[in-house]
Design an enzyme around this catalytic site. Sequence first.
Site, mmCIF file in Angstrom:
data_model
loop_
_atom_site.group_PDB
_atom_site.id
_atom_site.type_symbol
_atom_site.label_atom_id
_atom_site.label_comp_id
_atom_site.label_asym_id
_atom_site.label_seq_id
_atom_site.Cartn_x
_atom_site.Cartn_y
_atom_site.Cartn_z
ATOM 1 N N GLU A 22 46.589 53.867 86.384
ATOM 2 C CA GLU A 22 45.487 54.483 85.878
ATOM 3 C C GLU A 22 44.051 53.707 86.158
ATOM 4 O OE1 GLU A 22 46.770 56.878 81.720
ATOM 5 O OE2 GLU A 22 46.415 54.797 81.589
ATOM 6 N N GLU A 64 55.390 58.011 83.180
ATOM 7 C CA GLU A 64 55.278 58.038 81.741
ATOM 8 C C GLU A 64 55.473 59.413 81.360
ATOM 9 O OE1 GLU A 64 51.604 56.348 80.241
ATOM 10 O OE2 GLU A 64 51.530 54.704 81.612
#
Length: 1017
Positions: free
Chosen positions: A447, A513
Site C-alpha cells: 500500500e 489480502e
Amino acid sequence: MNIGVNDLANPGFFAHNRLPAHSDHLWYANAAEIASGRSSFQVSLDGVWKFSYAKSPSAAFEGFQSPDWDVAEWDDIPVPSHIQLHGYDVPQYVNVQYPWDGHEQINPGQVPTAYNPTGSYVRSFALPEALPAGERLILRLEGVESAVVVWVNGTYIGYAEGSFTPSEFDITGQVHAGVNRLALRVYKWCSGSWLEDQDFYRFSGIFRSVYLRRVPTTHVADLRVGVDVSDDLANAVVTLRTRLEGSGSVRAVLGGVGELTADGDGLLRIAVDEPRLWSSEDPYLYDLTIEVAGPGGEVMEVIPQRVGIRRFGIEDGVLKINGRRLVFKGVNRHEFGEQGRVVTRERTELDLISLKRANVNAIRTSHYPNNSFFYELADEYGFYVIDEVNLESHGVWDAILRDDASKSAVVPGDKPEWRDVVIDRASDMYERDKNHPSIVMWSCGNESYGGENIAAMAAYFRAKDSRPVHYEGIYWDDRRPDTSDVVSRMYAPAAEIESLLAVRRDKPVILCEYAHAMGNSFGGADIYMDLAEREPLFQGGFIWDFADQAIRLTAPGGAEYWGYGGDNGESPHDGDFCGNGIYYADHSESPKIQEVRHLFQGLRADVDRDSFTVKNRLLFTSSAAYECVVTLEREGVEVASATTATDVAPGDSATYPLPLTLPDGVAGTGGEYVVTISFRLRERTAWAEAGRTVAWDQGVFMVAPVEVRPVFAVAGSPSLRPVLVRGRHNIGVRGESFEVLFSGLAGALTSYRYGKTQAGGRELLRAPITPCFWHAPTANERGYGGPYEEGGWHLASRYLRPADNSEWPAAVVEETGTTVTVSFVYALVGMPGSTCEMRYRVFGDGTVEVTEVLERGSSTPSLPELSALIQLPGAMNRLTFYGEGPEETYVDRRGGGRLGVYSSTVAEQMAGYLTPQECGSHTGVRWARITDRRGRGILVSAPADGAIELSALPWTPFEIEDAAHDFELPLTDRTTVRPALMRRGVAGDDSWGARPKPQHMLPDGRLEHRFSFRGVL
C-alpha cells in the site's frame, strides 16, 4: 559524530558505518557446537539494560554514552521489549493515518520535534581477553524501531534505520579486555517512519535480540545456495557461492549426496539424482555442511545450511511448484503476540504448528521481514512464503482516492531522494533471506501506491534472483505494470476476479489480502476457493489476518482484558480495526478456524447412500497416505465405524463403495443418519500426532419410517388434554406437569412452569417471550453502516405494541380437542405496514409450538434476523444441541460445521472477539437442551421436517451491543436463547462496505418461523 534532528529528517541518511547485509547463517567452531545449538562465536546481550526515557530528543541526556556517566539510578528495562509496554510513552494503534497526524504539521521526511519518544540504553559486557590479531567483533541488532545510534566505550560507532532487518557494526577497534560499555539511543520516529505506516501498533525500542559475534581471521561473510531442477524433476544441481574474508578455503558436503566440487570462479556444485523435492506437503531439507579452513588448513569455522531442492516460478502462465499449479491457501501474519512484536522462536513455532493444523500452506509476512527464525521454521514445516519489504506509506497516498491530493505527494513515488533507502530496504531483506526455500516470491512492500522507486526495487530483485516479484500497488498506479509478475488484488469480490479474468489473462492472479476476518467474519470465503478450483489463473490468496493485535490490560475492577486502539488514551487511533485474526490475541483458535480448516483441506469427499467420491486437491500426495475412516451416526450417536483403503492420485477423483450400510428402517431404525468420511494421519508428523483428522466431509440421509422426535411426541388421550383458564387479565393453559400464562396486559407469553412440584412446577422464564429482529452488530455490519440503516429493527425488537393499537392487547384464543392456541399480533415501530404475529399452540404434555409470522411493509430495510427471544434463569447455563458445530456457524460460514451432538456451557458460547458482538449461533439445529447442572430446563426443537438456527448466551443482544469490551458486559443471572428462522450471513469480503451475498440474506416478503419448546426434568 552527533546525530541531530536534521539527520533524523533526511531520507538520504538512513545508515552510517553499518556493515553490508549478508545471509543469515551462523558459524560454529566444530560439529559438536552445531549439535548443541550454541556457537562459541556468538554471545547474546539480551537481558536487563539500564534505561532513560525522554519525550523528545532535545530532552534526552547529552553525554550519557560516556563510560563515566553514572546510570546506577536509571530504570531497568528488558531487552528485547517495546518501551511502550514497560510504562513509557503509550501504545498507539493506527491503521492508515500517521500517528502524529493532527499534532504536528510536517511534510514527508520531516520528523515530529515536540514529541518524539527517545530511549537511551546502556549495557556493559566483559571480554575475558583482548581479541586475537586479525579477529573482529561485530555488534548485531536484529531489530530496533525505528532509528538507533551506537556508541562503544564513549566512541561513536554508527547509525541505522530500517526496524525489521538486522544492523551490524564493527566495534573491534573500540573494545578492550575487561568491562566495556555499550550505549544506544533509539528514536521512535525518523524519516524512515514515513515508510513504516503499516496497519499495526506503533511501538519503539530494541524489540529483537542483540548479539556480539566474533569473526575469525578466515570467515565466510556471505553465502548463496543455488538450486536448479531439471524439467522432468529427475535431476537437480545444487551450487554454493561464498564471499570469503581472509586467506583459506571452503569445503562443502551435501548430506546423503556427497562433496561439492569446484566449478570455477569460486563456485562449488553437486548433481543430485532423483532429488527429494521440497514442498508444503513434504518439506524435506538436505543438510549442507560448510567447512572453512585457514591458510594452514586448520578449521576456522563450520557452517550448517539447510537446503530445500524445489522449483518454483511462472510456468505455462501459472505459478507452479515442482511442475504443479499451486493454489495459495494462505494467511497474512503480523509478527505480534502478548508482548507486541517481541516474539520468540518458541511462540513462532507454535503459530506455524497451528497453521499447519488449519491446512494453511502459505504465509505473507505482512508487512515487513520477520525474525530469521521464522523462515527457518517455514522451511522446516513447509510454508510458501511471500517475503515482504518493510515499506508502507498508506497515509500519504490514500488522499488521492478522495481527489484532494496529487500524485506528487506520494512517498516514495518518483522522488529521487527516496530511491536509495527503498533499494536499501530491499537489499537488507534479500541478502538476509535469500537461501530459504520457503520463500517463493519477493514483495515490494504494501500500500505505497506506485512509481519509479518501487519499480527500481522490483528490478533489483530480478537482477539478484529468479523468484517472481509481487506488488499490489500497481492496481492503484498502473504506470509501471512491470513492477509485479502477478496481478495482485486486495478484498476484491470473487465475482470481480472472475470478470477480470474474462478480459485479462497475461499474469496469474492472487489476492494478497482477502476475507477480512474482523470480529465475527469470514463469511462466503468458500466462493473464492470454488473460483480457484475452476479458474487456473486465479491462484488463491492470503486471509487478513493471522491473529488479533491486542494488548492485555487491566479493567478498573481488576479483570484483565484485551485492549485495542484508544484503550491506552492515545489519539489518533483506529479502534478495534486491529482485531482481524482467525486466531485470538493469545493465538488460541477463534471459531473462524473451523471454517478455515475445512475450506483449505486437501481431500474432499462427496457422500452418497452407498458410495463416496474422493477428490484429491493435494499436489504430490496420494490419499493412500492417510487412513480413511467412515462412521455412521444416528442423530449424534455412533452406530458403526469402518476403515477403507483409498488411493487417489493428486489431482484425480475416484469413487469407492461405503464399507457400511444404512439401516433399512425396520425395528425402530428409522431416522436421520450421518455418514462421515474422515482422513487421518497414519503417523506422527512434526506438527500433529498420529490419528489427527486432516480432512472430512459428511452426507445426511433419512431412513424411513422416520420416528417422530421425542419433543414432538404429543399423546392425544384425554388425560393429556390441556386445560384453558380465561382470567380477566391473563389466559392460562395447564396440564398435569406444566402451566403456561399469557398476559393480556403485556400481550405476551410471560410464564412457563414445568414440573409437578410447587404450584404448577418450576418457573422457566425470566421475561416475556418476544419476537426479535436484531442482534448485536458485527464488525462488518458496523463497517457498512448497518446499525444506521437498519436501526429500526432494533426499535421493533425492544418496543412492541398491539397491532390494533388497543390499550388491552387482543389475544386470539382457539381451543381444539388436544391443544390451545393463543396469538398476539404486534405493530413494529418505525416499520410502516409491518406486523409480527406470535402464535403459541400448547399441547397436553407441555410442548409449546411457536409460529412467528413477519409481514413486512414495502420499504423496510434489510433484516438482521428473525428469531424469538427467550430469557431463562441464569442457572440454566448448560447447552447441548444436535446441529452444526462444535463452533458457531452462520449461513455463509457453515462448511466447517459438522452435524452432531455437542455440549458446552452457555458462557463458552460467547466468542472472544475484541468487541462484543453477535456470536455463538448454530445452523442446522434439530434440537437443543438448555438446562441447569441437574438437567432441568427446556428443550427447543425444530419442526420435524427441518432445522433452525439457535443461539444461547448469558446476555441479550442489546446488552452485548452496549459493551465495548467483554469486561463491560453486565453481571447476569439470565440465559438468553434465540431460536431463529435465519440470521443474516456474517460476510467478510471486507469490513468497511462489503455486505453478505444475496443468498445469505433473509428473503423479502412474508416470513414464517416455527419451533417448539418444552420443559425437561
